[in-house]
Motif scaffolding. Structure first.
Motif, PDB file in Angstrom:
ATOM      1  N   ALA A 163       1.652  13.214   3.869  1.00 59.18           N
ATOM      2  CA  ALA A 163       2.182  12.811   5.177  1.00 59.18           C
ATOM      3  C   ALA A 163       3.554  12.152   5.037  1.00 59.18           C
ATOM      4  O   ALA A 163       4.364  12.194   5.972  1.00 59.18           O
ATOM      5  CB  ALA A 163       1.205  11.856   5.857  1.00 59.18           C
TER       6      ALA A 163
ATOM      7  N   ILE B 264      -1.136   9.886   3.667  1.00 55.92           N
ATOM      8  CA  ILE B 264      -2.242   9.386   4.482  1.00 55.92           C
ATOM      9  C   ILE B 264      -2.969   8.275   3.728  1.00 55.92           C
ATOM     10  O   ILE B 264      -3.083   8.320   2.492  1.00 55.92           O
ATOM     11  CB  ILE B 264      -3.209  10.539   4.829  1.00 55.92           C
ATOM     12  CG1 ILE B 264      -4.156  10.151   5.962  1.00 55.92           C
ATOM     13  CG2 ILE B 264      -3.997  10.979   3.615  1.00 55.92           C
ATOM     14  CD1 ILE B 264      -4.939  11.342   6.511  1.00 55.92           C
TER      15      ILE B 264
ATOM     16  N   LYS C 287       0.847  -1.213   0.000  1.00 54.63           N
ATOM     17  CA  LYS C 287       0.000   0.000   0.000  1.00 54.63           C
ATOM     18  C   LYS C 287       0.873   1.250   0.000  1.00 54.63           C
ATOM     19  O   LYS C 287       0.463   2.314   0.471  1.00 54.63           O
ATOM     20  CB  LYS C 287      -0.944   0.011   1.203  1.00 54.63           C
ATOM     21  CG  LYS C 287      -1.924  -1.158   1.232  1.00 54.63           C
ATOM     22  CD  LYS C 287      -2.916  -1.093   0.091  1.00 54.63           C
ATOM     23  CE  LYS C 287      -3.799  -2.333   0.057  1.00 54.63           C
ATOM     24  NZ  LYS C 287      -4.542  -2.478  -1.212  1.00 54.63           N
TER      25      LYS C 287
ATOM     26  N   ALA D 108       3.254   6.920   0.528  1.00 56.32           N
ATOM     27  CA  ALA D 108       2.242   7.592  -0.305  1.00 56.32           C
ATOM     28  C   ALA D 108       1.321   8.474   0.533  1.00 56.32           C
ATOM     29  O   ALA D 108       0.247   8.851   0.073  1.00 56.32           O
ATOM     30  CB  ALA D 108       1.429   6.555  -1.063  1.00 56.32           C
TER      31      ALA D 108
HETATM   32  N1  CAA Z   1      -3.797   5.282   0.690  1.00 55.79           N
HETATM   33  C1  CAA Z   1      -4.260   4.018   0.563  1.00 55.79           C
HETATM   34  N2  CAA Z   1      -3.799   3.151  -0.377  1.00 55.79           N
HETATM   35  C2  CAA Z   1      -2.827   3.584  -1.183  1.00 55.79           C
HETATM   36  C3  CAA Z   1      -2.284   4.879  -1.103  1.00 55.79           C
HETATM   37  C4  CAA Z   1      -2.820   5.751  -0.108  1.00 55.79           C
HETATM   38  N3  CAA Z   1      -2.342   6.990   0.083  1.00 55.79           N
HETATM   39  N4  CAA Z   1      -1.345   5.033  -2.058  1.00 55.79           N
HETATM   40  C5  CAA Z   1      -1.282   3.862  -2.717  1.00 55.79           C
HETATM   41  N5  CAA Z   1      -2.179   2.983  -2.201  1.00 55.79           N
HETATM   42  C6  CAA Z   1      -2.444   1.609  -2.632  1.00 55.79           C
HETATM   43  C7  CAA Z   1      -3.163   1.577  -3.955  1.00 55.79           C
HETATM   44  O1  CAA Z   1      -4.557   1.732  -3.749  1.00 55.79           O
HETATM   45  C8  CAA Z   1      -2.783   0.202  -4.448  1.00 55.79           C
HETATM   46  O2  CAA Z   1      -3.574  -0.738  -3.755  1.00 55.79           O
HETATM   47  P1  CAA Z   1      -4.143  -2.040  -4.528  1.00 55.79           P
HETATM   48  O3  CAA Z   1      -2.920  -2.795  -4.976  1.00 55.79           O
HETATM   49  O4  CAA Z   1      -4.929  -2.750  -3.485  1.00 55.79           O
HETATM   50  O5  CAA Z   1      -4.943  -1.531  -5.673  1.00 55.79           O
HETATM   51  C9  CAA Z   1      -1.354   0.049  -3.955  1.00 55.79           C
HETATM   52  O6  CAA Z   1      -1.201   0.966  -2.879  1.00 55.79           O
HETATM   53  C10 CAA Z   1      -0.307   0.379  -4.995  1.00 55.79           C
HETATM   54  O7  CAA Z   1      -0.612   1.638  -5.520  1.00 55.79           O
HETATM   55  P2  CAA Z   1      -0.323   2.030  -7.040  1.00 55.79           P
HETATM   56  O8  CAA Z   1      -0.668   0.859  -7.907  1.00 55.79           O
HETATM   57  O9  CAA Z   1      -0.988   3.318  -7.300  1.00 55.79           O
HETATM   58  O10 CAA Z   1       1.270   2.148  -6.983  1.00 55.79           O
HETATM   59  P3  CAA Z   1       2.215   3.010  -7.925  1.00 55.79           P
HETATM   60  O11 CAA Z   1       3.604   2.654  -7.507  1.00 55.79           O
HETATM   61  O12 CAA Z   1       1.833   2.887  -9.347  1.00 55.79           O
HETATM   62  O13 CAA Z   1       1.925   4.546  -7.510  1.00 55.79           O
HETATM   63  C11 CAA Z   1       1.688   6.357  -5.944  1.00 55.79           C
HETATM   64  C12 CAA Z   1       2.357   5.000  -6.248  1.00 55.79           C
HETATM   65  C13 CAA Z   1       2.165   7.416  -6.925  1.00 55.79           C
HETATM   66  C14 CAA Z   1       2.156   6.695  -4.531  1.00 55.79           C
HETATM   67  C15 CAA Z   1       0.151   6.242  -6.034  1.00 55.79           C
HETATM   68  O14 CAA Z   1      -0.259   5.080  -5.344  1.00 55.79           O
HETATM   69  C16 CAA Z   1      -0.593   7.416  -5.445  1.00 55.79           C
HETATM   70  O15 CAA Z   1      -0.688   8.458  -6.079  1.00 55.79           O
HETATM   71  N6  CAA Z   1      -1.159   7.243  -4.222  1.00 55.79           N
HETATM   72  C17 CAA Z   1      -2.002   8.246  -3.586  1.00 55.79           C
HETATM   73  C18 CAA Z   1      -1.148   9.367  -3.008  1.00 55.79           C
HETATM   74  C19 CAA Z   1      -2.001  10.377  -2.251  1.00 55.79           C
HETATM   75  O16 CAA Z   1      -2.827  11.065  -2.808  1.00 55.79           O
HETATM   76  N7  CAA Z   1      -1.753  10.452  -0.919  1.00 55.79           N
HETATM   77  C20 CAA Z   1      -2.411  11.412  -0.043  1.00 55.79           C
HETATM   78  C21 CAA Z   1      -1.444  12.561   0.220  1.00 55.79           C
HETATM   79  S1  CAA Z   1      -2.144  13.850   1.132  1.00 55.79           S
HETATM   80  C22 CAA Z   1      -1.851  13.501   2.744  1.00 55.79           C
HETATM   81  O17 CAA Z   1      -0.999  12.703   3.096  1.00 55.79           O
HETATM   82  C23 CAA Z   1      -2.772  14.231   3.660  1.00 55.79           C
HETATM   83  C24 CAA Z   1      -2.317  14.644   5.011  1.00 55.79           C
HETATM   84  O18 CAA Z   1      -1.260  14.388   5.488  1.00 55.79           O
HETATM   85  C25 CAA Z   1      -3.246  15.484   5.772  1.00 55.79           C
END
Ligand code: CAA
Length: 261
Positions: free
Chosen positions: A127, A68, A29, A66
């Motif tokens: 985060a 939160i 994840k 990645a």
């Molecule tokens: N939360 C939960 N699950 C996540 C996750 C997240 N932030 N990021 C990735 N995952 C999961 C995906 O859902 C996927 O799960 P499944 O295999 O069950 O489908 C698995 O991790 C792998 O993800 P990807 O296939 O997308 O992996 P990738 O290597 O191609 O991409 C990534 C990696 C660029 C980090 C992409 O996963 C991504 O963009 N993730 C979301 C990032 C995001 O928006 N995070 C929130 C930031 S804001 C914050 O953090 C708020 C705060 O502090 C207040």
């Protein structure tokens, strides 16, 4: 906190002499963080053995973190942990308390008696970026991708990352990075002071181990006193800082030579 309990949360914690290593360990994840991650980080900080001088924070797999766990913004939340998804039904004080509690997982990494080093590869988003910013030093792999995504999601960075970001890169660059939510890659991270060192991905662990050894080569108490001085410098005038140096040095001189007649 038992290793099994940490494993359930997706964390590993090891102490080897003066070095503690905290590993975000949910690579499937992308080391997404939950309330439980932050609460466990705080407990690790609270119970850090006295001998520890260097804390390494790293992530397993292709990404440092990645950010939160996006399930925390859903109504269902993370099983057993609740969510921010029901924020509209909570009062301001409870929401602020939830943020305050989460921040405690990050704050201890600045303690003067330790030096924290983030080993960052791949994505460090939201985060994840802020966890790297909570550390004193960042050693990064050449595939690093920092991104402060919060403003793109309608949020602010609230896990203690805004102050170190401004202090490291300056206000204009911090505004640029946060308000565009763009990706900062390795070359730029090094150039603007976000990263102390950039290495090939395969060399990250070795570079961090080398830095830890360098950090352990200085005197423990002098290192803590010096970190206190450096941390306080930007909030003091030159005169106040010079006086603080004198006060710390008096303690050092007493400790080193006080027993002599
Ligand atoms: N939360 C939960 N699950 C996540 C996750 C997240 N932030 N990021 C990735 N995952 C999961 C995906 O859902 C996927 O799960 P499944 O295999 O069950 O489908 C698995 O991790 C792998 O993800 P990807 O296939 O997308 O992996 P990738 O290597 O191609 O991409 C990534 C990696 C660029 C980090 C992409 O996963 C991504 O963009 N993730 C979301 C990032 C995001 O928006 N995070 C929130 C930031 S804001 C914050 O953090 C708020 C705060 O502090 C207040």
């Amino acid at each position: 906190m038992s290793a099994d309990h940490l494993a359930e949360i997706g964390l590993r914690y090891e102490v080897d002499g003066e070095i503690a290593t905290v590993t975000l360990d949910r690579p499937d994840k992308r080391n997404a963080q939950t309330f439980a991650t932050w609460s466990a980080l705080r407990s690790i900080g609270d119970a850090l053995p006295e001998q520890v001088r260097v804390v390494v924070v790293k992530g397993e797999g292709p990404s440092f973190s990645a950010g939160i766990d996006l399930r925390m913004f859903s109504d269902e939340g993370v099983p057993g942990q609740g969510s921010f998804g029901s924020a509209s039904s909570q009062d301001d004080d409870s929401l602020k308390q939830a943020v305050d509690k989460a921040q405690q997982g990050f704050l201890w990494l600045r303690r003067p008696d330790i030096v924290s080093v983030a080993a960052v590869q791949g994505h460090a988003i939201g985060a994840g970026f802020q966890l790297a910013l909570a550390c004193d030093l960042r050693i990064v792999a050449d595939d690093v991708k920092f991104c402060m995504k919060e403003p793109a999601l309608g949020l602010v960075p609230d896990l203690t990352g805004t102050k170190p970001l401004v202090e490291l890169v300056g206000l204009a660059k911090a505004i640029d990075i946060c308000l565009t939510a763009r990706v900062v890659e390795a070359d730029e991270a090094y150039r603007i002071g976000l990263a102390e060192q950039v290495v090939a991905a395969g060399d990250l662990a070795g570079a961090v181990a080398e830095k830890a050894a360098q950090l352990l080569s200085t005197d423990r108490d002098a290192a803590a006193a010096t970190k206190r001085l450096l941390q306080g410098a930007s909030g003091r005038t030159l005169d106040e800082q010079r006086a603080a140096e004198g006060a710390e040095q008096a303690q050092r001189l007493k400790a080193l030579f006080g027993g002599r007649s």
